[in-house]
Write an enzyme that holds these catalytic residues in place. Structure first.
Site, mmCIF file in Angstrom:
data_model
loop_
_atom_site.group_PDB
_atom_site.id
_atom_site.type_symbol
_atom_site.label_atom_id
_atom_site.label_comp_id
_atom_site.label_asym_id
_atom_site.label_seq_id
_atom_site.Cartn_x
_atom_site.Cartn_y
_atom_site.Cartn_z
ATOM 1 N N LYS A 113 0.833 -1.212 0.000
ATOM 2 C CA LYS A 113 0.000 0.000 0.000
ATOM 3 C C LYS A 113 0.870 1.267 0.000
ATOM 4 O O LYS A 113 0.500 2.273 -0.599
ATOM 5 C CB LYS A 113 -0.967 -0.016 1.174
ATOM 6 C CG LYS A 113 -2.122 -0.980 0.902
ATOM 7 C CD LYS A 113 -2.991 -1.216 2.107
ATOM 8 C CE LYS A 113 -4.033 -2.271 1.797
ATOM 9 N NZ LYS A 113 -4.658 -2.800 3.023
ATOM 10 N N LYS A 195 -3.683 -10.478 -8.463
ATOM 11 C CA LYS A 195 -4.966 -11.031 -8.008
ATOM 12 C C LYS A 195 -6.131 -10.142 -8.423
ATOM 13 O O LYS A 195 -5.954 -8.937 -8.649
ATOM 14 C CB LYS A 195 -4.941 -11.229 -6.495
ATOM 15 C CG LYS A 195 -4.810 -9.938 -5.727
ATOM 16 C CD LYS A 195 -5.104 -10.107 -4.239
ATOM 17 C CE LYS A 195 -5.134 -8.735 -3.591
ATOM 18 N NZ LYS A 195 -5.667 -8.636 -2.281
ATOM 19 N N LYS A 198 -10.834 -5.280 -5.826
ATOM 20 C CA LYS A 198 -12.038 -4.444 -5.946
ATOM 21 C C LYS A 198 -11.786 -3.171 -6.728
ATOM 22 O O LYS A 198 -12.635 -2.713 -7.463
ATOM 23 C CB LYS A 198 -12.538 -4.059 -4.544
ATOM 24 C CG LYS A 198 -13.260 -5.165 -3.845
ATOM 25 C CD LYS A 198 -13.892 -4.632 -2.571
ATOM 26 C CE LYS A 198 -13.826 -5.653 -1.462
ATOM 27 N NZ LYS A 198 -12.805 -5.397 -0.451
HETATM 28 P P1 TYM Z 1 -10.988 -7.661 1.425
HETATM 29 O O1 TYM Z 1 -12.130 -6.731 1.584
HETATM 30 O O2 TYM Z 1 -9.838 -7.213 0.594
HETATM 31 O O3 TYM Z 1 -11.487 -9.031 0.831
HETATM 32 C C1 TYM Z 1 -12.567 -9.756 1.408
HETATM 33 C C2 TYM Z 1 -12.275 -11.251 1.341
HETATM 34 O O4 TYM Z 1 -12.068 -11.663 -0.020
HETATM 35 C C3 TYM Z 1 -10.819 -12.340 -0.140
HETATM 36 N N1 TYM Z 1 -10.234 -12.026 -1.458
HETATM 37 C C4 TYM Z 1 -9.773 -12.946 -2.330
HETATM 38 N N2 TYM Z 1 -9.720 -14.290 -2.273
HETATM 39 C C5 TYM Z 1 -9.214 -14.939 -3.339
HETATM 40 N N3 TYM Z 1 -8.781 -14.318 -4.473
HETATM 41 C C6 TYM Z 1 -8.811 -12.969 -4.574
HETATM 42 N N4 TYM Z 1 -8.405 -12.360 -5.684
HETATM 43 C C7 TYM Z 1 -9.321 -12.224 -3.470
HETATM 44 N N5 TYM Z 1 -9.503 -10.892 -3.241
HETATM 45 C C8 TYM Z 1 -10.055 -10.801 -2.005
HETATM 46 C C9 TYM Z 1 -9.961 -11.793 0.983
HETATM 47 O O5 TYM Z 1 -8.924 -12.704 1.314
HETATM 48 C C10 TYM Z 1 -10.973 -11.631 2.084
HETATM 49 O O6 TYM Z 1 -11.179 -12.856 2.752
HETATM 50 N N6 TYM Z 1 -8.391 -7.230 5.710
HETATM 51 C C11 TYM Z 1 -9.592 -7.804 5.099
HETATM 52 C C12 TYM Z 1 -10.875 -7.395 5.794
HETATM 53 C C13 TYM Z 1 -10.895 -7.686 7.253
HETATM 54 C C14 TYM Z 1 -10.949 -8.959 7.857
HETATM 55 C C15 TYM Z 1 -10.952 -8.729 9.252
HETATM 56 C C16 TYM Z 1 -10.991 -10.252 7.353
HETATM 57 C C17 TYM Z 1 -10.864 -6.745 8.242
HETATM 58 N N7 TYM Z 1 -10.889 -7.392 9.451
HETATM 59 C C18 TYM Z 1 -10.985 -9.779 10.164
HETATM 60 C C19 TYM Z 1 -11.025 -11.304 8.260
HETATM 61 C C20 TYM Z 1 -11.013 -11.073 9.652
HETATM 62 C C21 TYM Z 1 -9.670 -7.349 3.656
HETATM 63 O O7 TYM Z 1 -9.139 -6.336 3.290
HETATM 64 O O8 TYM Z 1 -10.466 -8.127 2.854
#
Ligand code: TYM
Length: 336
Positions: A113, A195, A198
């Site tokens: 980031k 990957k 969003k």
């Molecule tokens: P975030 O919002 O980026 O993504 C949400 C979930 O989707 C999964 N993910 C993917 N899995 C496979 N391939 C991809 N290309 C891909 N892109 C996203 C992420 O692994 C995630 O499971 N830090 C976290 C949010 C968060 C969180 C937490 C998660 C905040 N607190 C506590 C678990 C527990 C995040 O940015 O996810």
């Protein structure tokens, strides 16, 4: 016996995509019948990179609506918004005293980031993994369904839990990243560059809100090549990714046909037709995404229903969070 506690979250930083679904949400839906589940929208986390809140409410509502459209039942799980549970912020404060600047600076997501946005290296970005650990530990969750990109954050959450327990007494179990298949999933972008995400590379990302034409267009543009040069070759990442997507939405027979075609192909005898494969994938993907898109739009337009779901989720989450925080304060001798 009490059910094991599960927690996971999604940042409201854009439209949800197939990486979110296959990496995480599909597991949420399966887990809701077996576990005591907490799922939430990580709106505080989104502020670390998206400080403009003009669209935040809309995004939060969309994440809630899309989760329900994918099959989450808000009666079975606690589905809530992070900022509705202020107890998380108190735990974050305590855990921040147990997290070291050096280890936070070494986190892969932090470094990435900083590289992407050197203008906004804020303290929230540095302590992102501490807030994430607080989300998990506030419910004493043990299983955290996430994609591969979150693995390091889970390791850090375990470290913070251990440090707390060592210093103040045993309050937290150790949480682990979870996927039903065992291996954590990473869905690549359709152009084979990194990957699926969003907010980057939208033409190579399949969103749950995409219309039928857009889905077809994006899949037909997915990166392929001239075919394998010898039988039973290793698949390049971008071809493997098309097979991974196909395995999620097409029948086993369809997948097998294209796998056989791939394995029997060689230079001068290329049997696999990537054009046909993508056409089939597009058709099956449209059948998969369309009902989710339509249901999510209905829910998103029903503000009364959303309000009810979010309020009910916050009540359930706060009950559990208050409980843990009492244990935390007791362990830290902060009861006066
Ligand atoms: P975030 O919002 O980026 O993504 C949400 C979930 O989707 C999964 N993910 C993917 N899995 C496979 N391939 C991809 N290309 C891909 N892109 C996203 C992420 O692994 C995630 O499971 N830090 C976290 C949010 C968060 C969180 C937490 C998660 C905040 N607190 C506590 C678990 C527990 C995040 O940015 O996810």
């Amino acid at each position: 016996m009490a059910k094991e506690v599960v927690l996971s979250g999604i940042r409201p930083t854009g439209f949800l995509h197939l990486g979110n679904y296959f990496g995480a949400m599909r597991n949420y839906v399966r887990m809701q019948d077996e576990y005591n589940c907490y799922f939430f929208v990580a709106n505080w986390h989104s502020l670390t990179t998206h400080p403009n809140t003009a669209e935040l409410q809309l995004s939060v509502h969309r994440v809630i609506a899309e989760n329900i459209a994918c099959g989450l039942n808000p009666e079975k799980v606690a589905l809530y918004v992070q900022s509705d549970v202020p107890e998380i912020a108190e735990l974050y404060l305590y855990l921040n005293m147990l997290a070291y600047k050096g280890e936070l600076e070494k986190t892969a997501s932090f470094k990435e980031k900083v590289r992407l946005n050197p203008e906004n290296v804020n303290a929230g970005l540095l302590t992102y993994p501490v807030l994430m650990a607080s989300d998990i530990l506030i419910h004493r969750a043990v299983k955290v369904p996430v994609g591969k990109d979150q693995e390091q954050h889970l390791e850090m959450a375990r470290n913070f839990a251990q440090r707390f327990n060592y210093r103040y007494g045993n309050v937290f179990p150790e949480p682990y990243a979870f996927n039903y298949g065992g291996e954590l999933i990473k869905i690549l972008s359709l152009d084979g560059n990194g990957k699926m995400s969003k907010s980057e590379n939208q033409m190579a990302t399949l969103y749950l809100a995409d219309d039928d034409d857009t889905i077809k267009k994006k899949i037909m543009k997915a990166k392929t090549d001239g075919g394998p040069t010898e039988p039973n070759s290793d698949m390049p990442d971008y071809i493997k990714n098309i097979f991974t997507l196909m395995k999620q939405v097409s029948t086993a027979d369809t997948v097998k046909k294209f796998e056989d075609d791939f394995n029997n192909s060689s230079t001068g005898n290329v049997i696999i037709r990537y054009g046909d494969m993508k056409k089939q994938l597009a058709e099956d993907m449209i059948s998969f995404i369309k009902p989710i898109r339509e249901k999510a739009a209905d829910i998103q337009n029903n503000k009364e229903l959303l309000f009810k779901i979010i309020t009910q989720g916050a009540d359930k989450a706060r009950a559990s969070a208050t409980n843990t925080l009492q244990e935390v304060r007791k362990a830290m001798r902060m009861i006066y």
